[in-house]
Design an enzyme around this catalytic site. Structure first.
Site, mmCIF file in Angstrom:
data_model
loop_
_atom_site.group_PDB
_atom_site.id
_atom_site.type_symbol
_atom_site.label_atom_id
_atom_site.label_comp_id
_atom_site.label_asym_id
_atom_site.label_seq_id
_atom_site.Cartn_x
_atom_site.Cartn_y
_atom_site.Cartn_z
ATOM 1 N N GLN A 92 0.650 -1.198 0.121
ATOM 2 C CA GLN A 92 0.206 0.030 0.163
ATOM 3 C C GLN A 92 0.999 1.314 0.065
ATOM 4 O OE1 GLN A 92 -3.681 -0.807 0.358
ATOM 5 N NE2 GLN A 92 -2.838 -2.283 -0.257
ATOM 6 N N GLY B 127 -11.684 2.277 5.017
ATOM 7 C CA GLY B 127 -10.710 1.716 4.121
ATOM 8 C C GLY B 127 -9.928 2.393 3.126
ATOM 9 N N HIS B 128 -9.098 1.516 2.668
ATOM 10 C CA HIS B 128 -8.126 2.240 1.555
ATOM 11 C C HIS B 128 -8.850 2.745 0.389
ATOM 12 C CE1 HIS B 128 -6.900 -2.007 -0.483
ATOM 13 N NE2 HIS B 128 -8.209 -1.496 -0.596
ATOM 14 N N ASN B 129 -8.232 3.756 -0.294
ATOM 15 C CA ASN B 129 -8.927 4.609 -1.609
ATOM 16 C C ASN B 129 -10.087 5.047 -1.199
ATOM 17 O OD1 ASN B 129 -6.382 3.574 -2.713
ATOM 18 N ND2 ASN B 129 -7.302 1.891 -3.308
#
Length: 357
Positions: free
Chosen positions: A215, A256-258
């Site tokens: 990531q 969460g990511h993004n």
């Protein structure tokens, strides 16, 4: 001044080397000596960049990509636009994980407040950190290498401000909070135990096991945001996770990511927002809402508590239920179910009464 980033990029690598790293064969028209300089999302990639596609939802982005190379599954190879070379493998996500590890070899090791070059510093405030006037760093807090903290900000006891993190002015970072791989605006409040910038939950699953996907994105928290105790915001995989200005987040929320959260949103406790979802401005999510990944909730929409959002929500809509749907439809379903249940209960009572007579 532009932020230097949190991970150092290796390369460039020849297309031949990239293909070898991800386990793909080069096609006849590909130039094996083409230099590949970086890995980027489909819609942000340019010449000499590598991207990938594994989800059919992103086929429109594939059609418009400017990437020189794209990792694709066999079923999508005909969709690759002219001018983009295809690296065809059965598991593109796994191959892309290997590509990120090639270009960013240190991205699999979490980095907090230690210096890669000099080891973990003994001082609570690293000598290379820059603190403006009137910054308070309470006992037990740690400020890492090349971090920058603006005037009037307080870093409470036990908090960690990581490597190259930027925090603006008049902010508050609460006890035992951790801020890594992040850029924080002005007048931001992070309550006790908040975790900002840790790995997103990215794994390429397969028969050989679950491969961790590096990531390499960041978290960007804009001005006047408040995040409640023990909430978490994962950093992006390739692009940034963004929390828009003025947004207020309750305790025990997972982002969460993004994920992109718009301006002045309200997110109540125990809500979870899965990766790559987008919330427009002034969205309100009640407590214990679950949002699946890769969807959009339009500006001004409201989601009732304990709802499960599984599809895109139009701007200004009011939805609720599991799966979430327009509130009028949800209430109608609940009314019909209650009436059906009451009729069955009445019928059962009558039958029991008749048998007793």
């Amino acid at each position: 001044m532009e932020h230097p980033g949190f991970f150092d990029r290796a390369g460039p690598f020849s297309l031949r080397a990239v293909a070898g790293a991800v386990g793909a064969e080069l096609g006849a028209i590909a130039d094996p000596d083409l230099p590949i300089r970086d890995v980027r999302p489909l819609d942000d990639a340019g010449a000499n960049d590598l991207s990938f596609i594994d989800n059919p939802k992103y086929l429109p982005a594939l059609a418009g990509t400017k990437a020189s190379v794209c990792i694709v599954a066999p079923k999508f190879v005909r969709k690759v636009p002219e001018g983009t070379a295809a690296l065809v493998i059965p598991e593109p996500y796994r191959g892309f994980a290997k590509a990120i590890a090639l270009f960013y070899p240190d991205s699999l090791k979490p980095r907090a407040a230690g210096s890669r070059r000099s080891g973990t510093p003994t001082d609570a405030i690293h000598p290379s950190a820059i603190l403006e006037q009137d910054v308070t760093v309470e006992p037990g807090a740690v400020v890492g290498p090349e971090a920058q903290i603006g005037r009037g900000t307080t870093i409470a006891a036990g908090a960690v401000v990581g490597y190259r993190v930027h925090i603006g002015r008049d902010c508050y970072v609460g006890p035992n909070a951790s801020v890594t791989h992040a850029l924080i605006g002005n007048r931001v409040v992070l309550h006790a135990g908040v975790a900002i910038g840790q790995d997103g939950f990215g794994f390429a699953m397969g028969r050989e096991g679950h491969m961790k996907v590096p990531q390499i994105g960041r978290v960007v928290v804009q001005d006047d945001v408040e995040i409640g105790a023990n909430s978490t915001v994962d950093r992006g995989a390739l692009r940034d996770t963004i929390i828009g200005e003025g947004t207020k987040i309750d305790n025990l929320v997972q982002i969460g990511h993004n994920v992109i959260v718009g301006r002045h949103c309200i997110i109540v406790s125990q809500t979870g927002i899965s990766g790559s979802s987008e919330l427009g401005d002034f969205v309100a999510l009640g407590g214990q809402v679950g949002v699946v990944g890769h969807l959009k909730i339009g500006a001004g929409a409201q989601i009732a508590a304990s709802s499960n959002v599984r599809g895109d929500v139009p701007p200004g809509a009011r939805w609720g239920g599991t799966p979430a749907k327009p509130v009028r439809l949800w209430f109608r379903e609940l009314t019909l179910l209650r009436q059906l249940a009451e009729r069955k209960d009445t019928k059962s009572e009558e039958e029991e009464g008749g048998d007793g007579a």
